[in-house]
Design an enzyme around this catalytic site. Structure first.
Site, PDB file in Angstrom:
ATOM      1  N   HIS A   1       0.117  -0.008  -9.967  1.00  0.00           N
ATOM      2  CA  HIS A   1      -0.640  -0.905  -9.097  1.00  0.00           C
ATOM      3  C   HIS A   1      -1.144  -2.120  -9.882  1.00  0.00           C
ATOM      4  CE1 HIS A   1      -3.233  -0.979  -5.198  1.00  0.00           C
ATOM      5  NE2 HIS A   1      -2.859  -2.205  -5.567  1.00  0.00           N
TER       6      HIS A   1
ATOM      7  N   ASP B   1       4.969  -0.245  -6.691  1.00  0.00           N
ATOM      8  CA  ASP B   1       3.803  -0.571  -7.508  1.00  0.00           C
ATOM      9  C   ASP B   1       2.567   0.157  -6.989  1.00  0.00           C
ATOM     10  OD1 ASP B   1       2.454  -2.104  -9.603  1.00  0.00           O
ATOM     11  OD2 ASP B   1       1.469  -3.156  -7.945  1.00  0.00           O
TER      12      ASP B   1
ATOM     13  N   ARG C   1       0.836  -1.185   0.000  1.00  0.00           N
ATOM     14  CA  ARG C   1       0.000   0.000   0.000  1.00  0.00           C
ATOM     15  C   ARG C   1       0.880   1.246   0.000  1.00  0.00           C
ATOM     16  NH1 ARG C   1      -3.415  -2.784  -1.463  1.00  0.00           N
ATOM     17  NH2 ARG C   1      -5.528  -3.136  -0.664  1.00  0.00           N
TER      18      ARG C   1
ATOM     19  N   GLU D   1      -3.024   7.610  -5.013  1.00  0.00           N
ATOM     20  CA  GLU D   1      -3.055   7.101  -6.392  1.00  0.00           C
ATOM     21  C   GLU D   1      -4.467   7.043  -6.961  1.00  0.00           C
ATOM     22  OE1 GLU D   1      -3.372   2.308  -6.169  1.00  0.00           O
ATOM     23  OE2 GLU D   1      -1.436   3.107  -5.543  1.00  0.00           O
TER      24      GLU D   1
END
Length: 327
Positions: free
Chosen positions: A293, A256, A232, A261
């Site tokens: 992500h 990632d 996260r 986001e």
């Protein structure tokens, strides 16, 4: 049973059709988030399934409950986008999804290797026919110590993947995972920070873990440490990460996920002005890898997410509970 599915991606549609027929449910689908503005689209539905963009705050939960919804499923493992306290008070049952940890674990190791072998600047050079080697010398994983913060399913899978590389593996968690006996050594966080060349985060996002990596923890790490985050974005204090890169305390960073986001990742924003300045600034460093992500994004994981999303709602309706029940 009628189920309203939101945030349905094109790659989910085939699996939704299959699982709806299997369980004999009436399914409505839309690519939109569920909001107060389109709340009437849930009318008649007993269950609702969404991804992580729909923010189930108390107001939205109250609105769905007033329209007859009894059950909610999120087709994600994390549920920090749902006010679980409010859901419980309103009598709504909530379940999350589940999928094998292999995809994220494989992706984590890939990011470690890309960071160690300086693939990003090598790729940049190749795109302009620069095939020089200066500044691209990498390191071998077998000579390094890797620290894993969090040894649940994904952290454990990463450790098992790394065990074949011959590197020393340290781990930290509130409880030891018995399946990892002989594969890693459990230590406290302080020891892990000081000893590890690479640190990978695999913790859930809780109030106690928010901004877990910050200026104080970074200062305790080795100079030139490589940090990986496929968990996260909010686990990191981004301004502190930026300072770590600028001062070269952090030697490489692979993310990632990213704080704030939402509304950017998983969207086509190529013609838009993005307001997340930290994201834009951090991305330009040659030793920073950022992906959208997508560590979870495999055929097997998507199928499992859809199946869990519908099956969990059906289990609620049939028995009143499910193995992935959160409330």
């Amino acid at each position: 049973m009628k189920i309203a599915a939101y945030e349905v991606r094109r790659d989910e549609q085939k699996d939704f059709a299959f699982i709806a027929e299997k369980f004999g449910v009436e399914l409505t689908e839309t690519e939109d988030n569920l909001t107060l503005e389109n709340i009437d689209t849930v009318n008649g539905a007993e269950g609702v399934t969404t991804l992580g963009r729909t923010r189930f705050d108390r107001a939205l939960l109250t609105a769905v409950q007033e329209r007859g919804v009894k059950y909610i499923s999120t087709r994600t493992i994390g549920a920090d986008h749902i006010d679980l306290t409010a859901a419980k008070e309103l009598g709504l049952k909530v379940c999350n999804s589940n999928y094998a940890p292999n995809g994220v674990a494989d992706y984590t190791v890939m990011l470690i290797l890309l960071s160690l072998r300086k693939y990003k600047p090598a790729l940049w050079r190749a795109q302009v026919n620069d095939y020089s080697l200066a500044g691209l010398q990498g390191r071998e994983l077998r000579n390094l110590t890797v620290g894993i913060l969090g040894t649940g399913k994904i952290g454990a899978a990463v450790i098992k993947n790394l065990s074949g590389f011959g590197c020393r593996i340290l781990a930290s968690d509130i409880r030891e995972n018995p399946s990892l006996k002989g594969l890693c050594t459990y230590v406290d966080n302080e020891t892990l920070y000081k000893a590890c060349d690479i640190i990978s985060l695999h913790m859930p996002l809780l109030e106690s873990t928010r901004h877990f990596v910050n200026a104080e923890t970074i200062a305790k790490m080795k100079d030139g440490v490589t940090i990986i985050n496929c968990a996260r974005g909010e686990l990191m204090n981004i301004p502190d990460m930026i300072r770590g890169i600028e001062t070269q305390k952090i030697g490489a960073l692979a993310l990632d996920v990213f704080d704030k986001e939402d509304g950017i990742y998983h969207e086509n924003r190529r013609d838009d002005i993005l307001s997340n300045r930290d994201m834009a600034y951090l991305r330009q460093f040659p030793n920073v890898i950022m992906t959208q992500h997508m560590a979870f994004y495999t055929d097997a994981a998507v199928q499992s997410m859809v199946f869990c999303g519908i099956e969990g709602l059906c289990d609620f309706a049939k028995t009143g509970h499910t193995e992935t029940e959160l409330v």
